[in-house]
Design a protein around this motif. Structure first.
Motif, PDB file in Angstrom:
ATOM      1  N   MET A  76       0.852  -1.181   0.000  1.00 57.64           N
ATOM      2  CA  MET A  76       0.000   0.000   0.000  1.00 57.64           C
ATOM      3  C   MET A  76       0.895   1.240   0.000  1.00 57.64           C
ATOM      4  O   MET A  76       1.856   1.322   0.757  1.00 57.64           O
ATOM      5  N   LYS A  77       0.585   2.202  -0.841  1.00 58.98           N
ATOM      6  CA  LYS A  77       1.387   3.415  -0.965  1.00 58.98           C
ATOM      7  C   LYS A  77       0.859   4.559  -0.102  1.00 58.98           C
ATOM      8  O   LYS A  77       1.611   5.444   0.298  1.00 58.98           O
ATOM      9  N   GLU A  78      -0.453   4.566   0.159  1.00 51.94           N
ATOM     10  CA  GLU A  78      -1.070   5.640   0.921  1.00 51.94           C
ATOM     11  C   GLU A  78      -2.130   5.068   1.843  1.00 51.94           C
ATOM     12  O   GLU A  78      -2.866   4.152   1.463  1.00 51.94           O
ATOM     13  N   LEU A  79      -2.216   5.588   3.053  1.00 47.68           N
ATOM     14  CA  LEU A  79      -3.203   5.150   4.043  1.00 47.68           C
ATOM     15  C   LEU A  79      -4.000   6.343   4.539  1.00 47.68           C
ATOM     16  O   LEU A  79      -3.433   7.291   5.089  1.00 47.68           O
TER      17      LEU A  79
ATOM     18  N   VAL B 118       1.657   4.462  17.505  1.00 42.20           N
ATOM     19  CA  VAL B 118       1.317   3.431  16.520  1.00 42.20           C
ATOM     20  C   VAL B 118       1.724   3.864  15.118  1.00 42.20           C
ATOM     21  O   VAL B 118       2.361   3.110  14.367  1.00 42.20           O
ATOM     22  N   LEU B 119       1.372   5.094  14.739  1.00 35.26           N
ATOM     23  CA  LEU B 119       1.678   5.560  13.386  1.00 35.26           C
ATOM     24  C   LEU B 119       3.171   5.776  13.179  1.00 35.26           C
ATOM     25  O   LEU B 119       3.686   5.566  12.071  1.00 35.26           O
ATOM     26  N   ALA B 120       3.880   6.172  14.231  1.00 29.01           N
ATOM     27  CA  ALA B 120       5.329   6.321  14.120  1.00 29.01           C
ATOM     28  C   ALA B 120       5.984   4.977  13.816  1.00 29.01           C
ATOM     29  O   ALA B 120       6.871   4.877  12.958  1.00 29.01           O
TER      30      ALA B 120
ATOM     31  N   LEU C 256       4.428   2.363  12.491  1.00 29.03           N
ATOM     32  CA  LEU C 256       3.963   1.913  11.181  1.00 29.03           C
ATOM     33  C   LEU C 256       4.788   2.541  10.069  1.00 29.03           C
ATOM     34  O   LEU C 256       5.134   1.879   9.084  1.00 29.03           O
ATOM     35  N   ALA C 257       5.120   3.819  10.208  1.00 31.56           N
ATOM     36  CA  ALA C 257       5.932   4.497   9.197  1.00 31.56           C
ATOM     37  C   ALA C 257       7.332   3.895   9.109  1.00 31.56           C
ATOM     38  O   ALA C 257       7.929   3.827   8.029  1.00 31.56           O
ATOM     39  N   LYS C 258       7.877   3.454  10.260  1.00 36.70           N
ATOM     40  CA  LYS C 258       9.193   2.814  10.246  1.00 36.70           C
ATOM     41  C   LYS C 258       9.157   1.484   9.507  1.00 36.70           C
ATOM     42  O   LYS C 258      10.084   1.127   8.785  1.00 36.70           O
ATOM     43  N   ARG C 259       8.081   0.746   9.693  1.00 38.52           N
ATOM     44  CA  ARG C 259       7.978  -0.587   9.078  1.00 38.52           C
ATOM     45  C   ARG C 259       7.725  -0.525   7.579  1.00 38.52           C
ATOM     46  O   ARG C 259       8.085  -1.454   6.854  1.00 38.52           O
TER      47      ARG C 259
ATOM     48  N   ASP D 266      -2.263  -4.956  14.438  1.00 39.35           N
ATOM     49  CA  ASP D 266      -1.420  -5.553  15.478  1.00 39.35           C
ATOM     50  C   ASP D 266      -0.925  -4.491  16.463  1.00 39.35           C
ATOM     51  O   ASP D 266      -0.920  -4.719  17.681  1.00 39.35           O
ATOM     52  N   LEU D 267      -0.520  -3.341  15.940  1.00 43.32           N
ATOM     53  CA  LEU D 267       0.026  -2.290  16.800  1.00 43.32           C
ATOM     54  C   LEU D 267      -1.054  -1.673  17.693  1.00 43.32           C
ATOM     55  O   LEU D 267      -0.818  -1.418  18.881  1.00 43.32           O
ATOM     56  N   VAL D 268      -2.232  -1.434  17.138  1.00 42.58           N
ATOM     57  CA  VAL D 268      -3.319  -0.871  17.943  1.00 42.58           C
ATOM     58  C   VAL D 268      -3.766  -1.868  19.011  1.00 42.58           C
ATOM     59  O   VAL D 268      -4.006  -1.496  20.166  1.00 42.58           O
TER      60      VAL D 268
END
Length: 275
Positions: free
Chosen positions: A58-61, A77-79, A81-84, A246-248
């Motif tokens: 996925m390119k954009e969320l 969570v978003l930080a 996710l951006a790393k992964r 998973d993160l949430v």
């Protein structure tokens, strides 16, 4: 039908009742139906996770979430996710209303509470406990006092909800003249006054841990609210949304643990999940 009759016989309870207006579920039938739906959603989530291994990147969320989750859960969570997922563009919106996943072009929505019939692709992420809180020194002596107390109301919350008090089923009235948009606002107002507020663990945990709020009446157990991750059919196999879920889920588990540790031993225990 014969299948319904066999099911009722195996359960030892009536699931449907026939009236002059048709057929409706009994209270036991409603509980059984909700549990069955939960199991089916779990199976769907498991299938999505397995199939997600081969999903395109996925390119954009575009994500929508309730304001309190946006401010207290999503930043970390978003930080992560951006790393992964390098190169992933993330647009997160905090919405007090129940947004439409498809009509408003979101890729995913975090939904707290009941699902709509159209919310077919929904992954359960965990139950968030609800806790009746008050400012220190404003604790209530008994259930009658809690029922009569002035509550800070949050948009979207019911004025009455099921609960148990010392193991006995009761109905908790949450009526008050003051209404706000978010649980964060409600918690701050309750911490500064004598009003009672019902908060989810994600909002209550830091205030309880800091001693700014206390349980309004130990022994009261409120039903928890289920958090789901909704997604569109075209992203049902997305590795990004799998990681987001998973993160949430891990963050919610951490908030529940923090809340339990902040409560006194005599305080309310985690309630059963609400439908």
């Amino acid at each position: 039908s014969r299948q319904i009759a066999d099911l009722e016989a195996s359960l030892g309870a009536a699931l449907l009742v026939r009236t002059g207006r048709g057929v409706r579920p009994t209270s036991a039938g409603e509980r059984f139906l909700e549990r069955a739906r939960h199991v089916l959603r779990e199976l769907d989530a498991a299938a999505v996770e397995v199939r997600g291994e081969a999903a395109p990147a996925m390119k954009e969320l575009r994500l929508s979430a309730p304001p309190d989750l946006s401010s207290r859960v999503l930043p970390a969570v978003l930080a992560e996710l951006a790393k992964r997922h390098a190169g992933l563009a993330i647009e997160a919106r905090a919405d007090t209303r129940r947004v439409s996943l498809l009509e408003e072009s979101y890729d995913a929505v975090l939904r707290l509470g009941r699902l709509e019939p159209s919310d077919s692709i929904a992954r359960p992420l965990g139950a968030i406990s609800l806790i009746a809180c008050a400012a220190p020194g404003s604790e209530l002596p008994n259930l009658a006092a809690l029922q009569a107390a002035e509550h800070v109301r949050v948009d979207g919350m019911r004025a009455e909800m099921p609960a148990t008090y010392r193991g006995r089923p009761v109905r908790l009235r949450c009526e008050g003249r003051l209404r706000v948009a978010t649980f964060s606002e409600a918690g701050e107002i309750a911490a500064h006054g004598a009003r009672v507020v019902v908060l989810p663990s994600t909002s209550a945990a830091p205030l309880l841990a800091a001693g700014r709020l206390v349980p309004a009446l130990p022994g009261v157990v409120l039903p928890s609210a289920e958090l789901h991750l909704l997604r569109t059919p075209r992203h049902r196999n997305s590795a990004v949304l799998r990681d987001l879920g998973d993160l949430v889920a891990a963050a919610i588990e951490g908030a529940e643990r923090t809340t339990r540790e902040a409560l006194p031993q005599a305080g309310p225990r985690r309630a059963r999940r609400a439908g």
